[in-house]
Motif scaffolding. Sequence first.
Motif, PDB file in Angstrom:
ATOM      1  N   LEU A  52       0.817  -1.196   0.007  1.00  0.00           N
ATOM      2  CA  LEU A  52      -0.129   0.050   0.282  1.00  0.00           C
ATOM      3  C   LEU A  52       0.828   1.181  -0.113  1.00  0.00           C
ATOM      4  O   LEU A  52       0.408   2.105  -0.601  1.00  0.00           O
ATOM      5  N   GLU A  53       1.829   1.278   0.882  1.00  0.00           N
ATOM      6  CA  GLU A  53       2.954   2.267   0.859  1.00  0.00           C
ATOM      7  C   GLU A  53       3.442   2.533  -0.400  1.00  0.00           C
ATOM      8  O   GLU A  53       3.598   3.904  -0.824  1.00  0.00           O
ATOM      9  N   CYS A  54       3.968   1.719  -1.124  1.00  0.00           N
ATOM     10  CA  CYS A  54       4.581   1.616  -2.371  1.00  0.00           C
ATOM     11  C   CYS A  54       3.554   2.125  -3.539  1.00  0.00           C
ATOM     12  O   CYS A  54       4.051   3.043  -4.260  1.00  0.00           O
ATOM     13  N   GLU A  55       2.235   1.644  -3.278  1.00  0.00           N
ATOM     14  CA  GLU A  55       1.430   2.175  -4.260  1.00  0.00           C
ATOM     15  C   GLU A  55       1.101   3.746  -4.250  1.00  0.00           C
ATOM     16  O   GLU A  55       0.884   4.442  -5.265  1.00  0.00           O
ATOM     17  N   ARG A  56       1.194   4.014  -2.842  1.00  0.00           N
ATOM     18  CA  ARG A  56       0.874   5.266  -2.454  1.00  0.00           C
ATOM     19  C   ARG A  56       1.912   6.317  -3.078  1.00  0.00           C
ATOM     20  O   ARG A  56       1.789   7.342  -3.441  1.00  0.00           O
ATOM     21  N   GLN A  57       3.124   5.869  -2.975  1.00  0.00           N
ATOM     22  CA  GLN A  57       4.304   6.743  -3.236  1.00  0.00           C
ATOM     23  C   GLN A  57       4.508   6.646  -4.787  1.00  0.00           C
ATOM     24  O   GLN A  57       4.545   8.087  -5.207  1.00  0.00           O
ATOM     25  N   MET A  58       3.921   5.839  -5.664  1.00  0.00           N
ATOM     26  CA  MET A  58       3.766   5.763  -6.944  1.00  0.00           C
ATOM     27  C   MET A  58       2.740   6.784  -7.506  1.00  0.00           C
ATOM     28  O   MET A  58       3.031   7.732  -8.257  1.00  0.00           O
TER      29      MET A  58
END
Length: 356
Positions: A52-58
Amino acid sequence: MLKKLDDIKKRYEFLSEKLADNDVIADMGTWQKYSKEQSDLTETVEKYTEYLECERQMNDAFELAEIETDGEMKKMLLDEGYACKERLPELVNELKILLLPKDKNDERSCILEVRAGTGGEEAALFAAELCRMYLNYCANHRLKVEEMDVNATELGGMKEAIYNVKGTGAYKLLKYESGVHRVQRVPATETQGRIHTSAATVAVLPEAEEVEVEINDKDIRIDIFHSGGAGGQNVNKVASAVRITHFPTGIVVTCQDERSQLKNKERAFKVLRSRVYDFYNGQNAKAREDSRRSMVGSGDRSERIRTYNFPQSRVTDHRIGLSQYNLDAFMTGDIDSMVEALAIADREAMLASSEE
């Protein structure tokens, strides 16, 4: 998949609240139950949080790049966004693996059985070497091994050996060893240097607790007899050996390693419980039969899961087609790389099946 992960995350958060509740803390049984469940979910929740954090950063990086006017900053944001985008499929695959059904027996202790197969005394000698290999492997992983029953030959071979391997995850480490093991080498007794082929069988059974397997007195017969085997001052002098026959399954367990009839009886019942547990946990009669055949086989040379070729210093696992040229180290218990390869292949097969 994401809906399932959301549900797991919510359950994890619920358990966290419960574990901080004074009423739950006061009830040790409930607290331990919730703590165990939360522990089982932790790795999945942490990986999902990372996803979820990776998706948010993207998403943030791409959104900011659209409105950014500075060329250098825009490039940096796009690079960050694409790096996250490349990472996401890896995280998805890792999450799929974590969601695969767990083997409920993985964390159990286990019963390890090794028997000589085709090949006479050479097969018995090879069985003894396999026993030493597994004992070293268990020691390397800090597993405690209790000798349950051993039937040795006068030349130092092993007709049959049964061990209780104790420790969390013992079954998980050893379960891929079940099957027929074939050896190719020149026996010490061979005068013309010819390579002989012989075999030994290995069976690994998850240890069953008394409460999981009900064995009624009317379903068994217990025979007491004199021990037999190579050497030993106690052999044939005291009727301490125990044989238990379980009529519903046809399973027969013999234990004669201890001088005490009571201890032999306790050990025989422990092995019997594990074999009965294994028998009844198959999905159906055919599955049980196929599983047992793949684990034990007949000991014939044509049935094999692994070949140990001493002239070429090669060990080959036929289930995954992997050959390693480290036989000397392998026979001393250095089998981790093979076990890991088998576990990965098993996981990949389960993953492919789940996606069909």
